[in-house]
Design a protein around this motif. Sequence first.
Motif, PDB file in Angstrom:
ATOM      1  N   VAL A 182      -3.127   5.687  -3.067  1.00  0.00           N
ATOM      2  CA  VAL A 182      -3.156   5.650  -1.419  1.00  0.00           C
ATOM      3  C   VAL A 182      -3.460   5.771  -0.538  1.00  0.00           C
ATOM      4  N   GLY A 183      -3.517   4.763   0.401  1.00  0.00           N
ATOM      5  CA  GLY A 183      -4.124   4.399   1.521  1.00  0.00           C
ATOM      6  C   GLY A 183      -3.968   4.605   2.542  1.00  0.00           C
ATOM      7  N   ALA A 184      -2.647   5.320   3.201  1.00  0.00           N
ATOM      8  CA  ALA A 184      -2.581   5.756   4.673  1.00  0.00           C
ATOM      9  C   ALA A 184      -2.105   7.067   4.422  1.00  0.00           C
ATOM     10  N   LEU A 185      -2.024   7.101   5.498  1.00  0.00           N
ATOM     11  CA  LEU A 185      -1.575   8.661   5.934  1.00  0.00           C
ATOM     12  C   LEU A 185      -0.348   8.346   6.890  1.00  0.00           C
ATOM     13  N   LEU A 186       0.731   8.802   7.267  1.00  0.00           N
ATOM     14  CA  LEU A 186       1.378   8.452   8.270  1.00  0.00           C
ATOM     15  C   LEU A 186       1.893   9.878   9.095  1.00  0.00           C
ATOM     16  N   ILE A 187       0.955  10.167  10.054  1.00  0.00           N
ATOM     17  CA  ILE A 187       1.333  11.197  10.702  1.00  0.00           C
ATOM     18  C   ILE A 187       2.743  11.183  12.480  1.00  0.00           C
ATOM     19  N   GLN A 188       2.475  12.181  13.460  1.00  0.00           N
ATOM     20  CA  GLN A 188       3.244  12.401  14.982  1.00  0.00           C
ATOM     21  C   GLN A 188       2.172  11.604  15.188  1.00  0.00           C
ATOM     22  N   ASP A 189       1.101  12.970  15.105  1.00  0.00           N
ATOM     23  CA  ASP A 189       0.203  12.450  15.939  1.00  0.00           C
ATOM     24  C   ASP A 189      -1.171  13.458  15.922  1.00  0.00           C
ATOM     25  N   GLU A 190      -1.892  13.251  15.505  1.00  0.00           N
ATOM     26  CA  GLU A 190      -3.040  13.518  14.873  1.00  0.00           C
ATOM     27  C   GLU A 190      -3.061  16.206  15.282  1.00  0.00           C
ATOM     28  N   THR A 191      -2.419  16.171  16.203  1.00  0.00           N
ATOM     29  CA  THR A 191      -1.805  17.735  16.330  1.00  0.00           C
ATOM     30  C   THR A 191      -0.854  18.250  14.952  1.00  0.00           C
ATOM     31  N   ARG A 192      -0.183  17.417  13.977  1.00  0.00           N
ATOM     32  CA  ARG A 192       0.419  17.580  13.475  1.00  0.00           C
ATOM     33  C   ARG A 192      -0.638  18.370  11.944  1.00  0.00           C
ATOM     34  N   LEU A 193      -1.761  17.671  12.190  1.00  0.00           N
ATOM     35  CA  LEU A 193      -2.459  17.522  10.733  1.00  0.00           C
ATOM     36  C   LEU A 193      -3.388  19.565  10.645  1.00  0.00           C
ATOM     37  N   CYS A 211     -11.962  15.584   5.650  1.00  0.00           N
ATOM     38  CA  CYS A 211     -11.038  15.342   4.599  1.00  0.00           C
ATOM     39  C   CYS A 211     -10.837  14.229   4.169  1.00  0.00           C
ATOM     40  N   ILE A 212      -9.690  13.998   4.898  1.00  0.00           N
ATOM     41  CA  ILE A 212      -9.050  12.660   5.107  1.00  0.00           C
ATOM     42  C   ILE A 212      -9.623  11.031   4.958  1.00  0.00           C
ATOM     43  N   LEU A 213     -10.427  11.627   5.633  1.00  0.00           N
ATOM     44  CA  LEU A 213     -11.266  10.483   6.158  1.00  0.00           C
ATOM     45  C   LEU A 213     -12.456  10.062   5.069  1.00  0.00           C
ATOM     46  N   LYS A 214     -12.429  11.043   4.086  1.00  0.00           N
ATOM     47  CA  LYS A 214     -14.061  11.250   3.378  1.00  0.00           C
ATOM     48  C   LYS A 214     -13.511  10.075   1.818  1.00  0.00           C
ATOM     49  N   GLU A 215     -12.110  10.736   1.874  1.00  0.00           N
ATOM     50  CA  GLU A 215     -10.918   9.327   1.080  1.00  0.00           C
ATOM     51  C   GLU A 215     -11.333   7.829   0.987  1.00  0.00           C
ATOM     52  N   ASN A 216     -11.141   7.647   2.683  1.00  0.00           N
ATOM     53  CA  ASN A 216     -11.612   6.631   2.790  1.00  0.00           C
ATOM     54  C   ASN A 216      -9.449   6.243   3.361  1.00  0.00           C
ATOM     55  N   VAL A 217      -8.771   7.645   3.598  1.00  0.00           N
ATOM     56  CA  VAL A 217      -7.443   6.466   3.403  1.00  0.00           C
ATOM     57  C   VAL A 217      -7.375   7.015   5.158  1.00  0.00           C
ATOM     58  N   LYS A 218      -6.979   5.670   5.576  1.00  0.00           N
ATOM     59  CA  LYS A 218      -5.758   5.118   7.316  1.00  0.00           C
ATOM     60  C   LYS A 218      -5.818   6.088   7.528  1.00  0.00           C
ATOM     61  N   LEU A 219      -5.068   6.948   8.740  1.00  0.00           N
ATOM     62  CA  LEU A 219      -4.198   7.114   9.760  1.00  0.00           C
ATOM     63  C   LEU A 219      -3.668   6.837  10.372  1.00  0.00           C
ATOM     64  N   TYR A 220      -1.846   6.717  10.618  1.00  0.00           N
ATOM     65  CA  TYR A 220      -0.782   6.423  11.404  1.00  0.00           C
ATOM     66  C   TYR A 220      -0.946   7.081  11.883  1.00  0.00           C
ATOM     67  N   SER A 221      -0.101   7.073  13.578  1.00  0.00           N
ATOM     68  CA  SER A 221       0.629   7.642  14.265  1.00  0.00           C
ATOM     69  C   SER A 221       1.856   6.957  14.862  1.00  0.00           C
ATOM     70  N   ILE A 222       2.471   7.946  15.374  1.00  0.00           N
ATOM     71  CA  ILE A 222       3.235   7.543  16.011  1.00  0.00           C
ATOM     72  C   ILE A 222       3.078   7.045  17.606  1.00  0.00           C
ATOM     73  N   SER A 223       2.585   8.144  17.840  1.00  0.00           N
ATOM     74  CA  SER A 223       1.454   8.086  19.577  1.00  0.00           C
ATOM     75  C   SER A 223       0.378   7.128  20.100  1.00  0.00           C
ATOM     76  N   HIS A 224       0.078   6.534  18.732  1.00  0.00           N
ATOM     77  CA  HIS A 224      -0.246   5.179  19.390  1.00  0.00           C
ATOM     78  C   HIS A 224      -0.041   4.252  18.270  1.00  0.00           C
ATOM     79  N   SER A 225       1.249   4.414  17.719  1.00  0.00           N
ATOM     80  CA  SER A 225       1.721   3.152  17.522  1.00  0.00           C
ATOM     81  C   SER A 225       0.993   2.232  16.415  1.00  0.00           C
ATOM     82  N   MET A 255       0.913  -0.885   0.032  1.00  0.00           N
ATOM     83  CA  MET A 255      -0.239   0.018   0.228  1.00  0.00           C
ATOM     84  C   MET A 255       0.936   1.213   0.107  1.00  0.00           C
ATOM     85  N   LYS A 256       0.386   2.076  -0.904  1.00  0.00           N
ATOM     86  CA  LYS A 256       0.851   3.623  -0.502  1.00  0.00           C
ATOM     87  C   LYS A 256       0.471   4.677   0.184  1.00  0.00           C
ATOM     88  N   ALA A 257       1.840   5.307   0.624  1.00  0.00           N
ATOM     89  CA  ALA A 257       1.692   6.252   2.023  1.00  0.00           C
ATOM     90  C   ALA A 257       2.209   7.031   2.091  1.00  0.00           C
TER      91      ALA A 257
END
Length: 201
Positions: free
Chosen positions: A68-79, A91-105, A1-3
């Motif tokens: 593009v299926g995933a977005l990687l961020i440190q935590d949601e406040t970075r957005l 806007c992101i979730l409407k495109e069915n893109v999954k969010l991955y973060s460092i804070s949630h491992s 999957m592309k991220a």
Amino acid sequence: MKAIIYCRVSTTKETQETSLARQEEELLRLASTYGFEVASIIKEQASGYDLEREGILELLDLIKDKKVGALLIQDETRLGRGNAKVAILHCILKENVKLYSISHSGELQLSESDSMVLQIVSMVEEYQRKIHNIKIKRGMKRAIEHGYKPQRNLKNQGEHSGRDRKEMPIEEIVKLRNNGLTFAEIAATLRGFGITYLRRQ
């Protein structure tokens, strides 16, 4: 999957560059852990309360690519922060893109309050589309009652006649699709403007 990797710091101070580099390094490791192919790395120095950010606008353009299926961020406040964060998350979730973060491992878990607000926003948006379509339908009905004849869009009707080829309004269709309308809603909208595609009987 592309991220996509997205990194942000709030100021342009030189000391913040270290934080950007650290975010990128940690997110590259996270991508490796989940086997993601990193399609793009976006880094910017800007306030999270500001929606007019080159990096976030680039991000929103990129996630419309269904590869593009995933977005990687440190935590949601970075957005973003405050209302800006909620708008961007929507806007992101409407495109069915999954969010991955460092804070949630791993995959980001939204807070109960954020989830509730996003559900309300989605509900309001859906009803706005329904109201828009109802208004178009009512307008067409009134136009027909006052003598408008949509069948005049078709010419040369007769025993051996067909119909003129109509040009598809591609740009308008793309714009409506990007605004989140379904194909059925797009068809209804186009019919409201008298654009119909009827089969020969």
